[in-house]
Design a protein around this motif. Structure first.
Motif, PDB file in Angstrom:
ATOM      1  N   GLU A 125       0.824  -1.206   0.000  1.00 19.44           N
ATOM      2  CA  GLU A 125       0.000   0.000   0.000  1.00 19.44           C
ATOM      3  C   GLU A 125       0.861   1.259   0.000  1.00 19.44           C
ATOM      4  O   GLU A 125       0.577   2.229  -0.704  1.00 19.44           O
ATOM      5  CB  GLU A 125      -0.922  -0.008   1.226  1.00 19.44           C
ATOM      6  CG  GLU A 125      -1.901   1.152   1.281  1.00 19.44           C
ATOM      7  CD  GLU A 125      -2.908   1.133   0.151  1.00 19.44           C
ATOM      8  OE1 GLU A 125      -3.354   2.221  -0.254  1.00 19.44           O
ATOM      9  OE2 GLU A 125      -3.245   0.029  -0.343  1.00 19.44           O
ATOM     10  N   LEU A 126       1.937   1.230   0.744  1.00 22.12           N
ATOM     11  CA  LEU A 126       2.787   2.411   0.870  1.00 22.12           C
ATOM     12  C   LEU A 126       3.637   2.662  -0.374  1.00 22.12           C
ATOM     13  O   LEU A 126       3.821   3.807  -0.788  1.00 22.12           O
ATOM     14  CB  LEU A 126       3.694   2.257   2.093  1.00 22.12           C
ATOM     15  CG  LEU A 126       4.623   3.426   2.428  1.00 22.12           C
ATOM     16  CD1 LEU A 126       3.804   4.652   2.815  1.00 22.12           C
ATOM     17  CD2 LEU A 126       5.581   3.041   3.542  1.00 22.12           C
ATOM     18  N   CYS A 127       4.144   1.582  -0.960  1.00 20.03           N
ATOM     19  CA  CYS A 127       5.155   1.722  -2.022  1.00 20.03           C
ATOM     20  C   CYS A 127       4.639   1.495  -3.432  1.00 20.03           C
ATOM     21  O   CYS A 127       5.229   2.022  -4.388  1.00 20.03           O
ATOM     22  CB  CYS A 127       6.306   0.740  -1.763  1.00 20.03           C
ATOM     23  SG  CYS A 127       7.191   1.021  -0.220  1.00 20.03           S
TER      24      CYS A 127
ATOM     25  N   SER B 176      -0.364  -4.876  -9.084  1.00 16.96           N
ATOM     26  CA  SER B 176      -0.084  -6.293  -8.877  1.00 16.96           C
ATOM     27  C   SER B 176       1.263  -6.678  -9.450  1.00 16.96           C
ATOM     28  O   SER B 176       2.062  -7.359  -8.812  1.00 16.96           O
ATOM     29  CB  SER B 176      -1.195  -7.145  -9.506  1.00 16.96           C
ATOM     30  OG  SER B 176      -0.898  -8.513  -9.410  1.00 16.96           O
ATOM     31  N   VAL B 177       1.533  -6.232 -10.678  1.00 14.38           N
ATOM     32  CA  VAL B 177       2.810  -6.547 -11.311  1.00 14.38           C
ATOM     33  C   VAL B 177       3.953  -5.810 -10.628  1.00 14.38           C
ATOM     34  O   VAL B 177       4.994  -6.396 -10.310  1.00 14.38           O
ATOM     35  CB  VAL B 177       2.771  -6.213 -12.812  1.00 14.38           C
ATOM     36  CG1 VAL B 177       4.136  -6.425 -13.442  1.00 14.38           C
ATOM     37  CG2 VAL B 177       1.726  -7.069 -13.526  1.00 14.38           C
ATOM     38  N   PHE B 178       3.796  -4.504 -10.395  1.00 18.80           N
ATOM     39  CA  PHE B 178       4.839  -3.666  -9.807  1.00 18.80           C
ATOM     40  C   PHE B 178       5.260  -4.184  -8.434  1.00 18.80           C
ATOM     41  O   PHE B 178       6.448  -4.259  -8.115  1.00 18.80           O
ATOM     42  CB  PHE B 178       4.309  -2.230  -9.722  1.00 18.80           C
ATOM     43  CG  PHE B 178       5.299  -1.208  -9.224  1.00 18.80           C
ATOM     44  CD1 PHE B 178       6.665  -1.374  -9.370  1.00 18.80           C
ATOM     45  CD2 PHE B 178       4.836  -0.038  -8.629  1.00 18.80           C
ATOM     46  CE1 PHE B 178       7.558  -0.405  -8.916  1.00 18.80           C
ATOM     47  CE2 PHE B 178       5.714   0.931  -8.169  1.00 18.80           C
ATOM     48  CZ  PHE B 178       7.073   0.746  -8.314  1.00 18.80           C
TER      49      PHE B 178
ATOM     50  N   LEU C   7      -1.993   4.001  -9.288  1.00 18.04           N
ATOM     51  CA  LEU C   7      -1.875   2.901 -10.243  1.00 18.04           C
ATOM     52  C   LEU C   7      -3.130   2.050 -10.247  1.00 18.04           C
ATOM     53  O   LEU C   7      -3.798   1.900  -9.220  1.00 18.04           O
ATOM     54  CB  LEU C   7      -0.658   2.028  -9.909  1.00 18.04           C
ATOM     55  CG  LEU C   7       0.693   2.727  -9.904  1.00 18.04           C
ATOM     56  CD1 LEU C   7       1.777   1.775  -9.421  1.00 18.04           C
ATOM     57  CD2 LEU C   7       1.034   3.254 -11.291  1.00 18.04           C
ATOM     58  N   SER C   8      -3.405   1.440 -11.396  1.00 13.52           N
ATOM     59  CA  SER C   8      -4.528   0.507 -11.482  1.00 13.52           C
ATOM     60  C   SER C   8      -4.186  -0.766 -10.715  1.00 13.52           C
ATOM     61  O   SER C   8      -3.011  -1.062 -10.468  1.00 13.52           O
ATOM     62  CB  SER C   8      -4.803   0.160 -12.937  1.00 13.52           C
ATOM     63  OG  SER C   8      -3.773  -0.685 -13.451  1.00 13.52           O
ATOM     64  N   PRO C   9      -5.186  -1.544 -10.314  1.00 12.15           N
ATOM     65  CA  PRO C   9      -4.909  -2.800  -9.608  1.00 12.15           C
ATOM     66  C   PRO C   9      -4.000  -3.744 -10.381  1.00 12.15           C
ATOM     67  O   PRO C   9      -3.149  -4.404  -9.798  1.00 12.15           O
ATOM     68  CB  PRO C   9      -6.303  -3.400  -9.402  1.00 12.15           C
ATOM     69  CG  PRO C   9      -7.214  -2.218  -9.367  1.00 12.15           C
ATOM     70  CD  PRO C   9      -6.633  -1.245 -10.350  1.00 12.15           C
TER      71      PRO C   9
END
Length: 330
Positions: free
Chosen positions: A175-177, A188-190, A182-184
């Motif tokens: 959540e913090l980083c 998810s990937v990031f 961004l989209s979900p």
């Protein structure tokens, strides 16, 4: 030349009664191009003809297979499920002992059960180490927690390496980083295989070093994928900023990275990464992996046939180091 790949996965959903919450990684369409799982979801669940056909096409002599999803199991089911997954895995290895070896899963949600399961997996089932999906306990912990001291001691005693595989970062970290604007799907990937879980796994390994785990267990060996989750590239910085004398441990961090860590490419076939890791760690500290079925094998010759490698170095990386460390023969 023989080829042993050591980070090759299966999803355990095909085991009767075993329902792992997380399932296969949510690879998004048009990312990780060429990965077998993207075009055939069945590749994650198969440990038979389909997998063997891919291995033959890729020139892989032996896979060391594992599942990275056990750390999502709750304490209520972890011990039983891990036993059943390890039993099933041993059965698959026994069907094709010349093609497969296996890393055990461990019930890290129940720290007191881990050492016994590792010993059972090694002595009774013939598994060659254990793979842990990074964070342990409640999903925020590290193996340096004293609750896992028996596990680390048992891994050292059995000469069973621990593969520290990436896993989802804690929700607060995500959540913090990774969740700003961004989209979900992108988050998810990031936060996972795009970048985040690699950093998190490297932090775990550094935590083991900084807390003196390898002083207490000097023969313990830990394997990290993705070229050591970026750690080799900061090796001089670690020594300059956190020397052993400051940390209160016997050696500088580079000593432990060179003596207690092995690295694998995990499908990142970047020649410059190989060059750097050979220079700072040595070819004897590199194992080969494709990260099947979540990465493609295309480009592996850029590593195995790199002109900087002597014939002996290439053999070490392709199979020799794996045979020595894991005590297997392809």
């Amino acid at each position: 030349m023989k080829l042993i790949t050591v980070e090759e996965h299966f999803a355990p959903a095909q085991i009767p009664g075993v329902n792992v919450k997380r399932g296969a990684p949510p690879l998004i369409a048009d990312t990780m191009p060429g990965a077998p799982w993207l075009t055939d979801k069945g590749t994650a669940f198969d440990v038979g003809d389909k997998r063997l056909a891919y291995m033959d096409a890729d020139g892989v002599t032996m896979q060391v297979i594992s599942t990275p999803f056990a750390q999502s199991l709750s304490a209520e089911v972890a011990v039983d499920y891990c036993r059943r997954i390890n039993d099933w895995l041993a059965e698959q290895v026994a069907r094709h002992p010349d093609r497969f070896a296996g890393f055990a899963v461990l019930p890290t949600a129940v720290p007191g059960a881990c050492a016994a399961e590792l010993e059972r997996a090694a002595k009774d089932l013939g598994l060659v180490g254990a793979l842990i999906g990074n964070r342990v306990g409640d999903g925020t912990g590290f193996l340096s927690d004293l609750q896992y001291e028996d596990l680390l001691a048992k891994a050292e005693e059995l000469e069973s390496p621990l593969y520290l595989h990436p896993g989802e970062p804690p929700k607060g970290v995500t959540e913090l980083c990774y969740n700003k604007g961004l989209s979900p799907d992108i988050m998810s990937v990031f936060s996972r295989y795009g970048y985040g879980w690699h950093i998190d796994s490297g932090i775990h390994m550094l935590n083991l070093i900084l807390t003196g785990v390898f002083d207490r267990h000097p023969k313990l060996q830990v394997i990290l994928g993705h070229w050591g989750e970026l750690l080799p590239f900061f090796i001089d910085r670690f020594d300059a900023a956190m020397p052993g004398s400051f940390l209160g441990i016997r050696h500088d961090p580079s000593f432990y990275l060179r003596n207690n860590m092995y690295v694998t490419p995990s499908g990142i076939f970047t020649p410059e990464c190989l060059e750097f890791c050979v220079k700072v760690l040595g070819a004897e500290r590199i194992l080969f992996s494709i990260d099947y079925p979540f990465a493609a094998s295309a480009g592996k010759e850029k590593i195995l046939e790199h002109p900087m490698l002597t014939a002996e170095m290439a053999k070490l990386i392709a199979y020799g180091n794996a045979e020595r460390l894991l005590r297997i023969k392809a």
